[in-house]
Motif scaffolding. Structure first.
Motif, PDB file in Angstrom:
ATOM      1  N   ILE A 479      -5.491  -1.643  -6.860  1.00  0.00           N
ATOM      2  CA  ILE A 479      -5.375  -2.425  -5.542  1.00  0.00           C
ATOM      3  C   ILE A 479      -5.820  -1.313  -4.383  1.00  0.00           C
ATOM      4  O   ILE A 479      -5.236  -0.213  -4.403  1.00  0.00           O
ATOM      5  N   PHE A 480      -6.843  -1.904  -3.582  1.00  0.00           N
ATOM      6  CA  PHE A 480      -6.994  -0.759  -2.473  1.00  0.00           C
ATOM      7  C   PHE A 480      -6.943  -1.568  -1.219  1.00  0.00           C
ATOM      8  O   PHE A 480      -6.780  -2.659  -1.168  1.00  0.00           O
ATOM      9  N   GLY A 487     -11.453   2.059   8.212  1.00  0.00           N
ATOM     10  CA  GLY A 487     -10.779   3.006   7.981  1.00  0.00           C
ATOM     11  C   GLY A 487     -11.030   3.637   6.582  1.00  0.00           C
ATOM     12  O   GLY A 487     -11.866   2.949   5.654  1.00  0.00           O
ATOM     13  N   GLU A 488     -10.170   4.664   6.383  1.00  0.00           N
ATOM     14  CA  GLU A 488     -10.226   5.211   4.780  1.00  0.00           C
ATOM     15  C   GLU A 488      -9.870   4.059   3.638  1.00  0.00           C
ATOM     16  O   GLU A 488      -8.904   3.403   4.096  1.00  0.00           O
ATOM     17  N   ARG A 489     -10.555   4.139   2.547  1.00  0.00           N
ATOM     18  CA  ARG A 489     -10.198   3.258   1.483  1.00  0.00           C
ATOM     19  C   ARG A 489      -9.023   3.685   0.459  1.00  0.00           C
ATOM     20  O   ARG A 489      -9.122   4.780   0.023  1.00  0.00           O
ATOM     21  N   HIS A 490      -7.675   3.236   0.663  1.00  0.00           N
ATOM     22  CA  HIS A 490      -6.530   3.694  -0.124  1.00  0.00           C
ATOM     23  C   HIS A 490      -6.374   3.141  -1.467  1.00  0.00           C
ATOM     24  O   HIS A 490      -6.289   1.897  -1.347  1.00  0.00           O
ATOM     25  N   SER A 495       2.191   1.617  -5.022  1.00  0.00           N
ATOM     26  CA  SER A 495       3.222   0.935  -3.994  1.00  0.00           C
ATOM     27  C   SER A 495       3.161  -0.377  -3.972  1.00  0.00           C
ATOM     28  O   SER A 495       4.203  -0.938  -3.555  1.00  0.00           O
ATOM     29  N   VAL A 496       2.352  -1.082  -4.873  1.00  0.00           N
ATOM     30  CA  VAL A 496       2.609  -2.436  -5.116  1.00  0.00           C
ATOM     31  C   VAL A 496       3.356  -3.001  -6.460  1.00  0.00           C
ATOM     32  O   VAL A 496       2.836  -2.563  -7.672  1.00  0.00           O
ATOM     33  N   LYS A 497       4.718  -3.477  -6.314  1.00  0.00           N
ATOM     34  CA  LYS A 497       5.392  -3.765  -7.391  1.00  0.00           C
ATOM     35  C   LYS A 497       4.872  -5.085  -8.007  1.00  0.00           C
ATOM     36  O   LYS A 497       4.173  -5.964  -7.450  1.00  0.00           O
ATOM     37  N   PHE A 505       3.758  -6.637  -1.903  1.00  0.00           N
ATOM     38  CA  PHE A 505       3.425  -5.588  -0.970  1.00  0.00           C
ATOM     39  C   PHE A 505       4.275  -5.360  -0.078  1.00  0.00           C
ATOM     40  O   PHE A 505       5.142  -6.015   0.631  1.00  0.00           O
ATOM     41  N   ASP A 506       4.693  -3.877   0.150  1.00  0.00           N
ATOM     42  CA  ASP A 506       5.317  -3.555   1.298  1.00  0.00           C
ATOM     43  C   ASP A 506       4.644  -3.581   2.782  1.00  0.00           C
ATOM     44  O   ASP A 506       3.605  -2.999   2.973  1.00  0.00           O
ATOM     45  N   GLY A 507       5.430  -4.207   3.523  1.00  0.00           N
ATOM     46  CA  GLY A 507       4.793  -4.529   4.733  1.00  0.00           C
ATOM     47  C   GLY A 507       4.621  -3.210   5.658  1.00  0.00           C
ATOM     48  O   GLY A 507       3.427  -3.150   6.326  1.00  0.00           O
TER      49      GLY A 507
END
Length: 533
Positions: A479-480, A487-490, A495-497, A505-507
């Protein structure tokens, strides 16, 4: 690595290019999609009045301020050094420049002075004489110059009347008047004008006059988008700031006049509102007009004014009023008026274009409502609201094409939440605070998004949720996430449970990434693009 707008579009998992179209979840989107968004000159026209008022805001309020603002539009301001045509360098192709009130009259005019001078639809020869000696040359020249600079073209503010019309005269839609309306439409067609914003005027309240404009347009220039104002609608939804009375909301039952206008209009603008309660005003109007459009089976597009996040998520059009601050040193610099969120909303149009009302994609409205209350300072042009408590009341949750999200908050204060599944499959979620212009923070909310994530289908999150919980279908690997501003593609997979067939997803992570390209001093809300591989 930073990525451009074009690069991050290409970086979405299974997105591909097919004959000039982008592929989303099996649906094709034409790269030359129809545009319903515009940047309106009225905001900067008024801003220039404030700049010369020496701090005396009474000089900029109400009709007095509008009269002065009307003089602040000409070819030099638009096309000169540091002119308005330099705004939105990344997204001009997705915006008309709406030439607002003043473009087709001489300076010093006001409806209270002489209403009959309005409605010529001919660029004033003093303001725009650079483009030619005839009205046709000037109109085409303005439009072509904007296109050459990358804009979609010129939109025109239209007084709902013809020159010579005055109040108190009975409307006569005879052949002579219809022929004159036809002639003006043909002039816009010859100049390549793409959008009319039909506002107030002698016949602004006459549904039959507006219908005639649309009917004649459909005969002679069907490509033109005609936006109409709704039936009489004040700045606040059913609220009198002087008396402190009113429900703060639109009627439960859609009025007959609004149903009529929704039936024949290409676009209905939800009309003027004022911050800091603008979010509530806008959301309640979207619920009201969506219900009306679905009732009459119209495919009308809503214009949600200067609420780009609301427009982006729900795929409604918007009319941007905010503007970058001019810089004497270079071209333009971004001010603190939320320009980055406009760019994010426009970037999302590449994935989820505007579409009209559709009973197959109904707008759902929660029973829960939020009351937005604020004592107004002198930030608005409506003097009667200065120093008064203003209240607006709106649905807490909206959705379009997807079930209503479930929203949980720890305290009693809730954010506005709205969600959508576009007909092409793209998913979007918006979260906004009860009050705008820095008057309140977004309460942390855990939001259950009801439509499932699918590999290759984009998901946008605007604003600051506490967490986002959504089901997923099929196999999802990595998941990106990236700022919609390019911006940069992370890689956020870790971090996704994953809880069974659910993603959490963490807000804070989404908001942090979605704010990476926000310039210093800009008050924009985050906007993040999530890609499922």
């Amino acid at each position: 690595m930073n990525t451009s707008r074009r690069m991050f579009i290409g970086g979405l998992g299974s997105f591909g290019m097919l004959g000039g179209c982008r592929l989303i979840g099996g649906a094709q989107i034409a790269a030359n999609k129809r545009v319903y968004d515009y940047w309106c000159t009225w905001g900067i026209q008024n801003g220039m009045v404030k700049d010369t008022a020496a701090g005396d805001v009474s000089k900029t309020a109400g009709d007095q301020g509008a009269a002065a603002a009307r003089d602040n539009i000409n070819s030099g301001l638009i096309f000169g050094k540091n002119g308005w045509a330099n705004f939105f360098p990344e997204h001009r192709d997705g915006l008309y420049m709406m030439l607002d009130d003043g473009w087709d009259v001489t300076t010093g005019q006001a409806p209270g002075k002489d209403i009959s001078v309005f409605g010529s639809l001919e660029p004033d020869p003093v303001r725009f004489g650079f483009f030619g000696s005839t009205p046709a040359e000037r109109l085409r020249g303005i439009n072509m110059e904007l296109r050459d600079r990358g804009w979609r073209g010129a939109g025109l503010w239209i007084a709902c009347q013809l020159p010579g019309d005055r109040y108190g005269v009975t409307l006569n839609l005879d052949q002579k008047r219809r022929d004159e309306i036809k002639r003006k439409l043909e002039a816009s067609a010859a100049a390549g004008i793409g959008y009319w914003k039909v506002d107030w005027g002698v016949y602004g309240g006459k549904t039959e006059y507006r219908r005639a404009i649309s009917e004649i347009k459909n005969q002679v220039y069907p490509e033109l988008i005609v936006e109409h104002a709704p039936l009489g609608c004040g700045v606040f939804n059913d609220f009198d700031p002087v008396k402190g009375t009113g429900s703060g909301r639109r009627p439960v039952k859609v009025q007959k006049g609004d149903l009529e206008r929704l039936a024949y209009s290409d676009v209905i603008r939800i009309y003027d509102m004022l911050g800091p309660v603008e979010y509530a005003s806008a959301i309640d109007r979207v619920a009201y007009y969506s219900k009306g459009a679905e009732e009459v089976g119209s495919s009308v597009v809503l214009n949600v004014e200067d609420n780009p996040i609301l427009g982006a998520v729900l795929s409604h059009g918007f009319g941007v009023m905010r503007y970058p601050q001019p810089s004497a040193a270079s071209s333009v610099v971004v001010g603190a008026q939320g320009m980055a969120e406009v760019d994010r909303a426009l970037a999302w149009r590449d994935f989820a274009p505007v579409y009209g009302a559709d009973r197959k994609q109904p707008t759902l409205v929660s029973e829960d409502r939020i009351s937005a209350e604020c004592v107004f300072g002198k930030e608005g042009w409506l003097k009667s609201a200065w120093g008064k408590m203003v209240k607006q009341n709106a649905p807490a949750v909206l959705s379009r094409g997807t079930p209503l999200p479930e929203v949980t908050v720890a305290g009693s204060v809730r954010p506005f939440v709205f969600a959508a599944r576009h007909p092409n499959g793209a998913l979007a979620l918006g979260v906004l605070p009860p009050l705008g212009i820095g008057k309140s923070r977004t309460p942390k909310a855990d939001i259950v998004f009801r439509s499932p994530a699918v590999a290759g289908v984009p998901f946008a999150v605007f604003g600051r949720p506490g967490s986002v919980i959504m089901p997923f279908m099929g196999s999802i690997g990595k998941i990106f996430a990236s700022d919609l501003n390019g911006g940069e593609r992370h890689d956020i997979t870790a971090s996704v449970k994953r809880q069974g067939n659910t993603l959490v997803f963490d807000g804070e992570t989404l908001a942090r990434i979605g704010s990476e390209k926000t310039p210093v001093g800009d008050v924009s809300e985050p906007g993040v693009l999530v890609a499922f591989d």
